[in-house]
Design an enzyme around this catalytic site. Structure first.
Site, mmCIF file in Angstrom:
data_model
loop_
_atom_site.group_PDB
_atom_site.id
_atom_site.type_symbol
_atom_site.label_atom_id
_atom_site.label_comp_id
_atom_site.label_asym_id
_atom_site.label_seq_id
_atom_site.Cartn_x
_atom_site.Cartn_y
_atom_site.Cartn_z
ATOM 1 N N SER A 12 44.923 -7.410 -7.737
ATOM 2 C CA SER A 12 44.646 -6.476 -8.769
ATOM 3 C C SER A 12 43.808 -7.872 -8.722
ATOM 4 C CB SER A 12 44.730 -5.839 -10.000
ATOM 5 O OG SER A 12 43.753 -5.588 -11.344
ATOM 6 N N HIS A 37 42.980 -4.335 -5.097
ATOM 7 C CA HIS A 37 42.847 -3.262 -5.932
ATOM 8 C C HIS A 37 41.899 -3.734 -7.592
ATOM 9 C CE1 HIS A 37 45.235 -0.442 -8.225
ATOM 10 N NE2 HIS A 37 44.367 -1.314 -9.725
ATOM 11 N N ASP A 39 39.483 -2.993 -10.430
ATOM 12 C CA ASP A 39 39.803 -1.926 -12.086
ATOM 13 C C ASP A 39 38.890 -1.598 -12.557
ATOM 14 O OD1 ASP A 39 42.848 -2.045 -12.109
ATOM 15 O OD2 ASP A 39 43.415 -3.626 -12.062
ATOM 16 N N MET A 41 37.397 -0.438 -16.018
ATOM 17 C CA MET A 41 37.205 0.440 -17.836
ATOM 18 C C MET A 41 36.316 -0.068 -18.019
ATOM 19 S SD MET A 41 40.638 -2.646 -18.257
ATOM 20 C CE MET A 41 41.545 -2.786 -16.845
ATOM 21 N N HIS A 70 40.250 2.421 -8.968
ATOM 22 C CA HIS A 70 41.056 2.712 -10.011
ATOM 23 C C HIS A 70 40.171 2.893 -10.922
ATOM 24 C CE1 HIS A 70 44.030 2.033 -12.988
ATOM 25 N NE2 HIS A 70 44.138 3.189 -12.836
ATOM 26 N N MET A 72 39.285 3.729 -14.282
ATOM 27 C CA MET A 72 39.840 3.721 -16.052
ATOM 28 C C MET A 72 39.400 3.901 -16.943
ATOM 29 S SD MET A 72 42.807 1.049 -15.946
ATOM 30 C CE MET A 72 41.553 0.148 -14.523
ATOM 31 N N MET A 141 51.641 3.939 -13.654
ATOM 32 C CA MET A 141 51.274 2.695 -13.740
ATOM 33 C C MET A 141 52.757 2.664 -14.753
ATOM 34 S SD MET A 141 48.134 2.355 -13.441
ATOM 35 C CE MET A 141 47.916 1.015 -15.145
ATOM 36 N N GLY A 149 48.534 -8.359 -17.478
ATOM 37 C CA GLY A 149 49.891 -9.286 -17.610
ATOM 38 C C GLY A 149 50.432 -9.066 -18.985
ATOM 39 N N ASP A 176 51.195 0.254 -10.743
ATOM 40 C CA ASP A 176 50.358 -0.753 -11.054
ATOM 41 C C ASP A 176 50.251 -1.256 -12.701
ATOM 42 O OD1 ASP A 176 47.819 -1.457 -11.543
ATOM 43 O OD2 ASP A 176 46.461 -0.434 -11.210
ATOM 44 N N GLY A 177 50.410 -2.911 -12.410
ATOM 45 C CA GLY A 177 50.752 -2.914 -13.730
ATOM 46 C C GLY A 177 52.169 -3.318 -14.167
ATOM 47 N N GLY A 178 52.676 -4.841 -14.393
ATOM 48 C CA GLY A 178 53.805 -5.100 -14.278
ATOM 49 C C GLY A 178 54.911 -5.959 -13.146
ATOM 50 N N GLY A 198 48.541 -8.408 -10.619
ATOM 51 C CA GLY A 198 46.902 -9.084 -11.120
ATOM 52 C C GLY A 198 47.411 -10.144 -11.128
HETATM 53 C C1 DX5 Z 1 46.169 -2.600 -16.324
HETATM 54 C C2 DX5 Z 1 45.534 -2.404 -14.203
HETATM 55 C C3 DX5 Z 1 46.132 -3.358 -13.505
HETATM 56 C C4 DX5 Z 1 46.519 -4.695 -13.860
HETATM 57 C C5 DX5 Z 1 48.415 -5.130 -13.880
HETATM 58 O O1 DX5 Z 1 44.692 -2.055 -16.860
HETATM 59 O O2 DX5 Z 1 45.603 -1.291 -13.324
HETATM 60 O O3 DX5 Z 1 45.660 -3.405 -11.998
HETATM 61 O O4 DX5 Z 1 45.694 -5.303 -13.291
HETATM 62 O O5 DX5 Z 1 47.933 -6.289 -13.837
HETATM 63 P P1 DX5 Z 1 49.400 -7.167 -13.774
HETATM 64 O O6 DX5 Z 1 49.525 -7.249 -12.679
HETATM 65 O O7 DX5 Z 1 48.567 -8.703 -14.483
HETATM 66 O O8 DX5 Z 1 50.476 -6.278 -14.505
HETATM 67 ZN ZN ZN Z 2 44.519 -1.101 -11.660
#
Ligand code: DX5
Ligand code: ZN
Length: 226
Positions: A12, A37, A39, A41, A70, A72, A141, A149, A176-178, A198
């Site tokens: 990401s 990827h 993001d 927002m 993605h 959001m 997610m 992070g 996606d995430g963590g 990310g």
């Molecule tokens: C969260 C994003 C993710 C994010 C993941 O809202 O959609 O793509 O960048 O970040 P990490 O891998 O650091 O959790």
């Molecule tokens: Zn994402």
């Protein structure tokens, strides 16, 4: 884009240097990223603002693999054409972003892109049961969306249920995430094939030290494939 269930690492660029996206994208692709990827927002659906269609179009010039966008944002539908024209290969919208996700997925395919549906941690797997004929990817997610992070929320049970629902349909399961070397094997074992990461990819590296990106990608991939 051909379909397969091999593990794909999708860094990401939310964790990249925002003043240097072109070189950051080139670096992660040279170091083994399968997809890129992106993001998006809006400060409304999620409490953070990133970039819009002109920025995504600028990224496209550097992406040689797959641009995985993605969204959001809410509403989604008025912006589908703009993100498709920006060169997205995949556009993913959140099921929680509005009352007409089925129409949204149809519109994404109608715009010539693969259609993804994303689920927040509080949304169950079965919410996509009636969408599987109009979806090419389900994004689960692993954090509440908005920031990189964050700590991983255990969604492995949801991923297993999704895997059952999907059966042999050609639909990717993306997390996606963590995602890092500790959580990647858990979600891969549950049935995920696309791992967005990310902080775990960009940590410690830079365009001057791109080898770190490569090491990070290899560590996550090896953990997922083990
Ligand atoms: C969260 C994003 C993710 C994010 C993941 O809202 O959609 O793509 O960048 O970040 P990490 O891998 O650091 O959790
Ligand atoms: Zn994402």
């Amino acid at each position: 884009m051909t379909f397969d269930r091999s593990i794909k690492i999708a860094p990401s660029i939310l964790s990249a240097d925002f003043a240097d996206f072109g070189r950051e994208i080139q670096a992660i692709e040279a170091e083994g990223a399968d997809w890129v990827h992106v993001d998006v927002m809006d400060g409304h659906f999620v409490p953070n603002i990133t970039f819009g269609p002109p920025a995504v179009a600028a990224f496209r010039k550097h992406v040689k693999t797959v641009m995985d966008v993605h969204l959001m944002i809410a509403p989604v539908d008025p912006y589908i054409e703009a993100f498709a024209d920006a060169g997205s290969d995949i556009i993913t919208a959140h099921i929680e972003a509005g009352p007409h996700i089925h129409r949204t997925l149809q519109a994404i395919r109608g715009a010539g892109c693969k259609a993804g549906v994303a689920l927040n941690p509080g949304t169950p797997a079965d919410a996509v049961a009636e969408l599987l004929d109009v979806a090419d990817l389900v994004c689960v997610m692993g954090v509440n969306p908005g920031f990189g992070g964050q700590k991983f929320i255990d969604i492995t049970g949801k991923v297993r249920r999704l895997r059952e629902l999907i059966g042999d349909r050609p639909i990717h399961i993306e997390i996606d995430g963590g995602v890092d070397q500790t959580t990647a094997p858990l979600v891969a074992d549950a049935g995920a094939d696309v791992l967005v990461a990310g902080s775990a990819v960009f940590r410690g590296g830079s365009v001057e030290k791109p080898g770190v990106y490569g090491d990070n990608i290899r560590v996550i991939r090896a953990a997922a494939e083990a």
